[in-house]
Design an enzyme around this catalytic site. Structure first.
Site, PDB file in Angstrom:
ATOM      1  N   THR A  69    -133.149 -27.120  59.144  1.00  0.00           N
ATOM      2  CA  THR A  69    -133.230 -25.773  58.607  1.00  0.00           C
ATOM      3  C   THR A  69    -132.432 -24.838  59.505  1.00  0.00           C
ATOM      4  O   THR A  69    -132.465 -24.969  60.728  1.00  0.00           O
ATOM      5  CB  THR A  69    -134.692 -25.289  58.496  1.00  0.00           C
ATOM      6  OG1 THR A  69    -134.718 -23.953  57.989  1.00  0.00           O
ATOM      7  CG2 THR A  69    -135.395 -25.318  59.837  1.00  0.00           C
TER       8      THR A  69
ATOM      9  N   HIS B  93    -146.571 -35.365  66.784  1.00  0.00           N
ATOM     10  CA  HIS B  93    -146.893 -36.027  68.057  1.00  0.00           C
ATOM     11  C   HIS B  93    -147.691 -37.316  67.847  1.00  0.00           C
ATOM     12  O   HIS B  93    -147.875 -38.099  68.787  1.00  0.00           O
ATOM     13  CB  HIS B  93    -147.688 -35.061  68.947  1.00  0.00           C
ATOM     14  CG  HIS B  93    -147.403 -35.220  70.402  1.00  0.00           C
ATOM     15  ND1 HIS B  93    -146.880 -36.376  70.934  1.00  0.00           N
ATOM     16  CD2 HIS B  93    -147.580 -34.380  71.457  1.00  0.00           C
ATOM     17  CE1 HIS B  93    -146.747 -36.239  72.245  1.00  0.00           C
ATOM     18  NE2 HIS B  93    -147.160 -35.027  72.583  1.00  0.00           N
TER      19      HIS B  93
END
Length: 406
Positions: A325, A377
């Site tokens: 993005t 994560h």
């Protein structure tokens, strides 16, 4: 995306059913966004008839034949399913067959008239606004006119088709709030973004990139590049090529979690975020590892145009493995992008700003860009994420490594 209705049921009067066409894999329902024709109006074959909105795209449905619109059974805003009857039309190749549903207003009509008794209001409407309010069933008591002396115009009536004025009951604020019904696309965006935050363990790491070499190469070859390929060389191709190269080295960033399994993907479909009037969409650049710089630029330009024109198909939106993005197009200096599930990573590009930096013990003014990597994560360790972004920085700062694949 344009779709043509196929369900033709010819009877004595050559009646044609207007139905919801197939919407794509696993998509079973949509919302009626806008009818472009009214009951009694004539329409030509392949002319845009109705727009329907799915969770991801707006689809244009064209008339299967020339004829007159009969009964419209599903109104704007209605939820419909594949194969559901939207309305009917009578086939015919002459506009003379179409019967107007309402006589045209005489040319000598006054510029403003009092509201019809059905609305029980002392407000003043223009003729066009009065007609439109009656047709759409709009309560003009909830509209504040923008015309002279508070006169309600056609534009004032059009807005409440999507925005319903509400009364807050707090005195001066009663006419200063509007309630806007979320479009299906906006609702989906909201749900998916919240889903991403609720599901993934999102963390963001940052770095900065000296864009000097990318600027130099771009300036050096821009003219020849454009002459040969018919498109400008932008910075997106540098980052797409860099991402693909590093994704091959750190496969976890290109992977995803599915139940108790981790899926490592040996293909590189890069989602490119595009802002549109309807909201943010992320069409996918397929097999980016097989594309040249020119191929990347052409692919992104094509997807961007389709997104802004509302022509994206479901296939254009499905199956990305990693996303990019670029908030820099809007002037963003730094951000923490949200992962596009089920992907595990997204790269955020930002505005390029001339800043003083230390180079070999000297202070120099360089074109600098902050970059961010948001990652899940659960699947990507901090070491992998930081290494990923450092390698992106190294490749963009040394574009010859991309050119020679080293």
């Amino acid at each position: 995306m344009r779709l043509t209705l196929l369900n033709l049921n010819f009877g004595v009067k050559m009646s044609v059913n207007i139905v919801v066409p197939p919407l794509g894999e696993s998509v079973t329902e949509a919302t009626i966004a806008k009818w472009h024709k009214k009951e009694g109006e004539f329409i030509n074959v392949d002319e845009l008839l109705v727009e329907i909105e799915t969770d991801k795209v707006t689809l244009e449905v064209n008339a299967p034949a020339s004829g007159t619109i009969g009964e419209i059974k599903s109104k704007e805003g209605d939820l419909v399913k594949v194969g559901q009857l939207l309305g009917t039309m009578s086939e015919g190749n002459s506009k003379a067959a179409a019967q107007p549903t309402q006589a045209e207003a005489p040319k000598s009509a006054p510029q403003s008239i009092a509201l019809s008794p059905a609305y029980s209001s002392d407000k003043i409407l223009s003729p066009a606004a009065n007609k439109l309010a009656a047709e759409k069933g709009v309560d003009v008591n909830q509209i504040t006119g923008s015309g002279k002396d508070g006169r309600i115009t056609k534009e004032d009536v059009l807005f409440p088709q999507q925005a319903e004025a509400i009364t807050s009951g707090s005195g001066d604020n009663s006419n200063r709030e509007v309630r806007v019904k979320m479009t299906r696309l906006r609702k989906t965006i909201a749900q998916r973004l919240k889903e991403s935050q609720n599901t993934a363990a999102i963390l963001t790491t940052f770095n900065e990139v000296d864009m000097s070499e990318a600027f130099r190469i771009r300036k050096l070859y821009q003219e020849k590049f454009q002459e040969k390929h018919g498109i400008k060389l932008g910075f997106m191709s540098f980052f797409v090529k860099a991402c693909v190269a590093v994704l091959k080295e750190i496969p976890a960033v290109n992977g995803s979690i599915e139940g108790d399994d981790i899926i490592y993907k040996n293909y590189y479909d890069i989602g490119v975020a595009v802002g549109t009037e309807q909201g943010l969409v992320v069409p996918v650049l397929r097999d980016a590892d097989k594309l040249s710089f020119a191929g990347v630029e052409k692919g992104i330009a094509s997807l961007g145009k389709k997104a802004r024109d509302g022509k994206l198909s479901m296939q254009d939106m499905m199956g990305g493995t990693f996303s990019i993005t670029n908030g820099g197009t809007y002037g963003s200096l730094l951000s923490t992008p949200i992962i596009n599930p089920p992907q595990s990573g997204i790269l955020g590009m930002h505005n390029i700003v001339q800043r003083p930096v230390a180079v070999n013990g000297n202070v120099e003014i360089r074109p600098m860009m902050y970059v961010a990597l948001s990652y899940d994560h659960r699947i990507i360790d901090g070491k992998e994420a930081v290494t990923f972004l450092v390698k992106i920085k190294e490749l963009v700062e040394n574009p010859e490594k991309l050119l020679f694949d080293i």
